[in-house]
Write a protein that holds these residues in place. Structure first.
Motif, PDB file in Angstrom:
ATOM      1  N   GLY A  69       7.598 -24.800   2.282  1.00  0.00           N
ATOM      2  CA  GLY A  69       8.928 -25.546   2.470  1.00  0.00           C
ATOM      3  C   GLY A  69       9.214 -26.346   1.704  1.00  0.00           C
ATOM      4  N   VAL A  70       8.004 -27.341   1.455  1.00  0.00           N
ATOM      5  CA  VAL A  70       8.602 -28.617   0.690  1.00  0.00           C
ATOM      6  C   VAL A  70       8.943 -28.016  -1.109  1.00  0.00           C
ATOM      7  N   LEU A  71       8.320 -27.126  -1.471  1.00  0.00           N
ATOM      8  CA  LEU A  71       8.492 -26.863  -2.680  1.00  0.00           C
ATOM      9  C   LEU A  71       9.957 -25.781  -2.873  1.00  0.00           C
ATOM     10  N   ILE A  72      10.214 -25.268  -1.649  1.00  0.00           N
ATOM     11  CA  ILE A  72      11.682 -24.589  -1.652  1.00  0.00           C
ATOM     12  C   ILE A  72      12.784 -25.637  -1.827  1.00  0.00           C
ATOM     13  N   GLY A  81      16.959 -36.240  -6.077  1.00  0.00           N
ATOM     14  CA  GLY A  81      15.342 -35.980  -6.573  1.00  0.00           C
ATOM     15  C   GLY A  81      15.165 -34.330  -6.481  1.00  0.00           C
ATOM     16  N   CYS A  82      15.982 -33.530  -6.194  1.00  0.00           N
ATOM     17  CA  CYS A  82      15.583 -32.161  -6.036  1.00  0.00           C
ATOM     18  C   CYS A  82      16.242 -31.492  -6.967  1.00  0.00           C
ATOM     19  N   LEU A  83      15.931 -30.347  -7.490  1.00  0.00           N
ATOM     20  CA  LEU A  83      16.016 -29.878  -8.913  1.00  0.00           C
ATOM     21  C   LEU A  83      17.312 -28.757  -8.960  1.00  0.00           C
ATOM     22  N   GLY A  84      17.882 -28.300  -7.845  1.00  0.00           N
ATOM     23  CA  GLY A  84      19.197 -27.501  -7.656  1.00  0.00           C
ATOM     24  C   GLY A  84      19.018 -26.223  -8.325  1.00  0.00           C
ATOM     25  N   TYR A  85      17.954 -25.686  -8.328  1.00  0.00           N
ATOM     26  CA  TYR A  85      17.713 -24.282  -8.834  1.00  0.00           C
ATOM     27  C   TYR A  85      18.187 -23.206  -7.726  1.00  0.00           C
ATOM     28  N   PRO A  86      18.571 -21.910  -8.291  1.00  0.00           N
ATOM     29  CA  PRO A  86      19.055 -21.232  -7.070  1.00  0.00           C
ATOM     30  C   PRO A  86      17.902 -20.766  -6.012  1.00  0.00           C
ATOM     31  N   LEU A  87      18.039 -20.352  -5.060  1.00  0.00           N
ATOM     32  CA  LEU A  87      17.038 -20.024  -3.932  1.00  0.00           C
ATOM     33  C   LEU A  87      16.230 -18.744  -4.425  1.00  0.00           C
ATOM     34  N   TRP A  88      16.645 -17.998  -5.184  1.00  0.00           N
ATOM     35  CA  TRP A  88      16.081 -16.655  -5.863  1.00  0.00           C
ATOM     36  C   TRP A  88      15.046 -17.341  -6.916  1.00  0.00           C
ATOM     37  N   GLY A 138       8.554 -38.800   1.614  1.00  0.00           N
ATOM     38  CA  GLY A 138       9.606 -38.919   2.441  1.00  0.00           C
ATOM     39  C   GLY A 138      10.148 -37.451   2.930  1.00  0.00           C
ATOM     40  N   THR A 139      11.246 -37.024   3.074  1.00  0.00           N
ATOM     41  CA  THR A 139      11.977 -35.984   3.430  1.00  0.00           C
ATOM     42  C   THR A 139      12.842 -35.186   2.661  1.00  0.00           C
ATOM     43  N   LEU A 140      12.703 -33.941   2.560  1.00  0.00           N
ATOM     44  CA  LEU A 140      13.837 -33.249   1.658  1.00  0.00           C
ATOM     45  C   LEU A 140      14.648 -32.382   2.511  1.00  0.00           C
ATOM     46  N   SER A 141      15.851 -32.433   2.407  1.00  0.00           N
ATOM     47  CA  SER A 141      16.847 -31.869   3.252  1.00  0.00           C
ATOM     48  C   SER A 141      17.630 -30.685   2.265  1.00  0.00           C
ATOM     49  N   PHE A 142      17.771 -29.765   3.228  1.00  0.00           N
ATOM     50  CA  PHE A 142      18.564 -28.431   2.660  1.00  0.00           C
ATOM     51  C   PHE A 142      20.029 -28.895   2.884  1.00  0.00           C
ATOM     52  N   GLY A 143      20.514 -29.744   3.609  1.00  0.00           N
ATOM     53  CA  GLY A 143      21.992 -29.876   3.853  1.00  0.00           C
ATOM     54  C   GLY A 143      22.568 -28.830   4.508  1.00  0.00           C
ATOM     55  N   ASP A 144      23.622 -28.281   4.115  1.00  0.00           N
ATOM     56  CA  ASP A 144      24.228 -27.258   4.621  1.00  0.00           C
ATOM     57  C   ASP A 144      24.111 -25.845   3.959  1.00  0.00           C
ATOM     58  N   SER A 145      23.088 -25.904   3.102  1.00  0.00           N
ATOM     59  CA  SER A 145      22.787 -24.599   2.563  1.00  0.00           C
ATOM     60  C   SER A 145      22.773 -23.238   3.391  1.00  0.00           C
ATOM     61  N   SER A 146      23.152 -22.367   2.768  1.00  0.00           N
ATOM     62  CA  SER A 146      23.163 -21.120   3.144  1.00  0.00           C
ATOM     63  C   SER A 146      21.778 -20.506   3.645  1.00  0.00           C
ATOM     64  N   PHE A 147      20.658 -21.079   3.129  1.00  0.00           N
ATOM     65  CA  PHE A 147      19.401 -20.777   3.421  1.00  0.00           C
ATOM     66  C   PHE A 147      19.249 -21.092   4.906  1.00  0.00           C
TER      67      PHE A 147
END
Length: 357
Positions: A69-72, A81-88, A138-147
């Motif tokens: 989960g952290v890597l995703i 601090g996140c990379l923003g690549y697509p979920l695929w 810390g904590t990494l959030s997915f926000g409102d991602s369709s994921f």
């Protein structure tokens, strides 16, 4: 199948008792949520079952769930601090990391002849440390991602809730694959042989090292799949996610009939054991007793602080029950062997042969 039938009866009685105590237990929202929780536990409990049946143990699977989960989140989230690549990109990369953890542990156990308990305990701490480093504590959030729709969405929506959550669909696929491998393939027979008697498996020509490595790869892979579901369900990840989940997986597998000695267990049993664990967890919150005191209706509920007391007791009871079953079975086999020896006719001494020299 007798153990599976017995545990199925226990599960039915538990559900009936909880429904009598609190009819909301079978309400649509609670049933859907409990089914989702059973499914996510069942996914990685299936992998744990493979390891236990083969005579091993995997204490790192909870950390693998958290790492996935952290890597995703790190790769595919758009937060700071996140990379923003697509979920695929993020999901396959995280699953590959999970598989590599299992491969590394399996090779350490088989090549260096290390104890699985020690290797996976070290792996548990190391992987959790990697998760903490990636998340920078810390904590990494997915926000409102369709994921987030992966775990919280589903099929056949009624009243706003999906009656068939997507984690259930994933679990059924994992369950079908696990049942096929365990019960209908050569690899499954090798796993049972390895757990039943390692030396006999080696003498019979089985590549026990390869089989053992595969079990740890499968366990970590299922941990990765569960990690994807948990990340979607929670919506934010830290190194704390997955902590203690390995105990739930072990308890679910053992309750379902997997012996900690190895060589015993079934996919159906793991399903039942996982369901029992999550029903207990849910039942601690749902169970209530109505009574009247001084003309006032009151409700008594279980203290949520008892959660680990109850779950720990269930684990100990399961282990004790497994030990008692093996003792009884051993005594029965010994009695049958004694009876067979007593009933066997004594050999008649052959007459001495004449000396023809």
């Amino acid at each position: 199948m007798r153990r599976e039938l017995g545990m199925s009866l226990v599960l039915v009685l538990m559900c009936a008792g909880l429904y009598i105590s609190n009819p909301d237990f079978l309400g649509q929202s609670n049933v859907v949520n409990t089914t989702r929780q059973i499914s996510m536990l069942g996914i990685f409990a299936m992998g744990m079952g493979f390891v236990i049946i083969s005579g091993g143990i995997d204490l790192s699977i909870g950390s693998v769930i958290g790492l996935t989960g952290v890597l995703i989140a790190k790769i595919s989230s758009t937060g700071m601090g996140c990379l923003g690549y697509p979920l695929w990109v993020g999901i396959p990369a995280a699953l590959a990391a999970a598989v590599l953890v299992g491969l590394a542990q399996g090779l350490l156990i088989t090549r260096l002849k290390l104890q699985p308990f020690v290797v996976t305990l070290g792996g548990m701490l190391l992987v959790r440390g990697v998760s903490q480093t990636v998340a920078e504590g810390g904590t990494l959030s997915f926000g409102d991602s369709s994921f987030l729709d992966l775990a919280n969405g589903g099929l056949l929506r009624v009243g706003g809730d999906a009656l068939i959550p997507y984690p259930l669909v994933i679990f059924l696929a994992v369950l079908a694959a696990g049942a096929y491998v365990l019960h209908f393939t050569v690899l499954g027979r090798y796993m049972y042989a390895l757990g039943g008697n390692r030396e006999a498996a080696e003498y019979s020509g089985i590549d026990v090292g390869k089989v053992e490595v595969l079990t740890y790869v499968i366990s970590s892979a299922t941990g990765g799949i569960a990690g994807v579901c948990y990340a979607s369900y929670i919506g934010q990840m830290s190194q704390l996610v997955g902590m203690g989940y390995e105990l739930y997986a072990i308890a679910g597998a053992v309750l379902g009939g997997c012996s900690l000695r190895g060589g015993e267990g079934s996919a159906l049993g793991i399903l039942i054991g996982s369901a029992i664990m999550r029903v207990i967890d849910n039942g601690i919150n749902m169970f209530q007793v109505r009574y009247v005191e001084g003309g006032v209706r009151r409700i008594w509920r279980l203290d949520p602080n008892w959660t680990f007391i109850i779950i720990g007791t269930v684990i100990l009871v399961a282990v004790v029950f497994d030990q008692v079953v093996h003792i009884v079975q051993g005594q029965r086999r010994a009695r049958r062997a004694d009876d067979a020896r007593a009933a066997a006719p004594r050999p008649i001494d052959a007459p001495p042969t004449a000396d023809t020299g």
